[in-house]
Design an enzyme around this catalytic site. Structure first.
Site, PDB file in Angstrom:
ATOM      1  N   ASP A 119       0.964  -1.280  -0.057  1.00 30.67           N
ATOM      2  CA  ASP A 119       0.026   0.047   0.008  1.00 30.67           C
ATOM      3  C   ASP A 119       0.858   1.350   0.087  1.00 30.67           C
ATOM      4  OD1 ASP A 119      -3.012   0.781   0.559  1.00 30.67           O
ATOM      5  OD2 ASP A 119      -1.671   2.283   1.873  1.00 30.67           O
ATOM      6  N   ASN A 127      -2.689  13.104  -4.912  1.00 26.55           N
ATOM      7  CA  ASN A 127      -3.983  13.671  -5.669  1.00 26.55           C
ATOM      8  C   ASN A 127      -4.507  15.031  -4.991  1.00 26.55           C
ATOM      9  OD1 ASN A 127      -4.442  11.358  -7.217  1.00 26.55           O
ATOM     10  ND2 ASN A 127      -5.479  10.309  -5.630  1.00 26.55           N
ATOM     11  N   HIS A 132      -5.456  14.287  -9.886  1.00 28.70           N
ATOM     12  CA  HIS A 132      -5.550  12.915 -10.024  1.00 28.70           C
ATOM     13  C   HIS A 132      -4.813  12.315 -11.467  1.00 28.70           C
ATOM     14  CE1 HIS A 132      -8.888  11.921  -7.230  1.00 28.70           C
ATOM     15  NE2 HIS A 132      -9.140  13.127  -7.580  1.00 28.70           N
ATOM     16  N   ASP A 136      -2.382   9.402 -11.173  1.00 28.19           N
ATOM     17  CA  ASP A 136      -2.303   8.265 -12.150  1.00 28.19           C
ATOM     18  C   ASP A 136      -0.687   7.630 -12.634  1.00 28.19           C
ATOM     19  OD1 ASP A 136      -4.937   7.839 -11.832  1.00 28.19           O
ATOM     20  OD2 ASP A 136      -5.473   8.903 -13.977  1.00 28.19           O
ATOM     21  N   GLU A 162      -4.554   2.390  -4.322  1.00 29.78           N
ATOM     22  CA  GLU A 162      -3.223   2.286  -4.214  1.00 29.78           C
ATOM     23  C   GLU A 162      -2.833   1.121  -3.556  1.00 29.78           C
ATOM     24  OE1 GLU A 162      -4.695   4.892  -0.766  1.00 29.78           O
ATOM     25  OE2 GLU A 162      -5.396   4.660  -2.725  1.00 29.78           O
TER      26      GLU A 162
END
Length: 239
Positions: A119, A127, A132, A136, A162
């Site tokens: 994680d 973000n 965003h 990405d 994530e």
């Protein structure tokens, strides 16, 4: 029982970018009380052979390009169904399928099998700070970093926003810990927002679940993921 006539196809290469499609009638007998009769009739009715107005075969050839295009389309559909669209790795369902196959092999052979759950730490800040699109980019960079460390037979999948997981066939506790540490170090070198003026790197927390191969029973994939997930949150709590 009901009799019905359909066509059996035979496809042969004819050169010059064309295929010759031969077809001949076949009598099919269907039991009317068969619960699968509707599906079978659908298949029969949709055999793609072109007939003329008199019921004779009107077209025995199609272009090789059209045939290849259809195969490419099918491959693209399979790719979309089994892989994460953003990162290109296995999605949750496909990861469970592939990891389950490796787990069955480990059970039969008595070999070790490990799972890692990864994680990205504080991913929401990327973000929130950069948008965003930057998030990405960070996820794709993370996957690229993982691929530098993982071996050919290891299976990498995305199971959440994530959150990722790795199946490690033939891998015991010591090797799983070593791979996890190499992943952590490789990910720390990633600078996903450097183009935006931020040189902050990524960090990742990792939990592991291991089956040594000596136990009589091997947990299901979902159970091993739950164990690895618990270890992951202990890692986060410990910094």
């Amino acid at each position: 029982e009901e009799g019905r006539e359909t066509w059996q196809r035979l496809v042969l290469p004819a050169g010059d970018g064309r295929l010759v499609v031969g077809a001949y009638p076949v009598e099919v007998t269907i039991a009317s009380d068969d619960p699968g009769v509707a599906l079978l009739r659908l298949v029969i009715d949709r055999v793609p052979v072109i007939l003329d107005a008199h019921g004779a075969i009107g077209d025995l050839a199609l272009s090789l390009q059209a045939y290849c295009d259809s195969q490419i389309h099918l491959a693209e559909m399979e790719q979309r169904a089994t892989h994460d669209s953003l990162t290109g790795i296995a999605n949750r369902a496909h990861f469970h399928h592939l990891a389950g196959l490796e787990q069955d092999h480990a059970r039969r052979m008595g070999r070790a099998f490990s799972l890692l759950v990864l994680d990205l730490d504080h991913f929401k800040r990327i973000n929130d700070s950069w948008g965003h699109a930057a998030g990405d980019t960070a996820l794709r960079a993370f996957v690229a970093a993982c691929r530098l460390v993982l071996r050919e037979g290891d299976i990498l999948g995305r199971i959440g926003g994530e959150e990722f997981t790795v199946a490690l066939p033939g891998t015991g506790a010591d090797s799983a810990r070593l791979i996890a540490d190499r992943l952590r170090q490789q990910v720390a070198q990633v600078r996903p927002c450097s183009d935006l003026g931020d040189g902050t790197g990524l960090s990742v927390s990792i939990g592991a679940a291991v089956w040594t191969g000596a136990e009589s029973e091997i947990p299901e994939i979902t159970a091993m993921l739950a164990r690895a997930d618990s270890a992951l949150y202990r890692a986060k709590a410990g910094g």
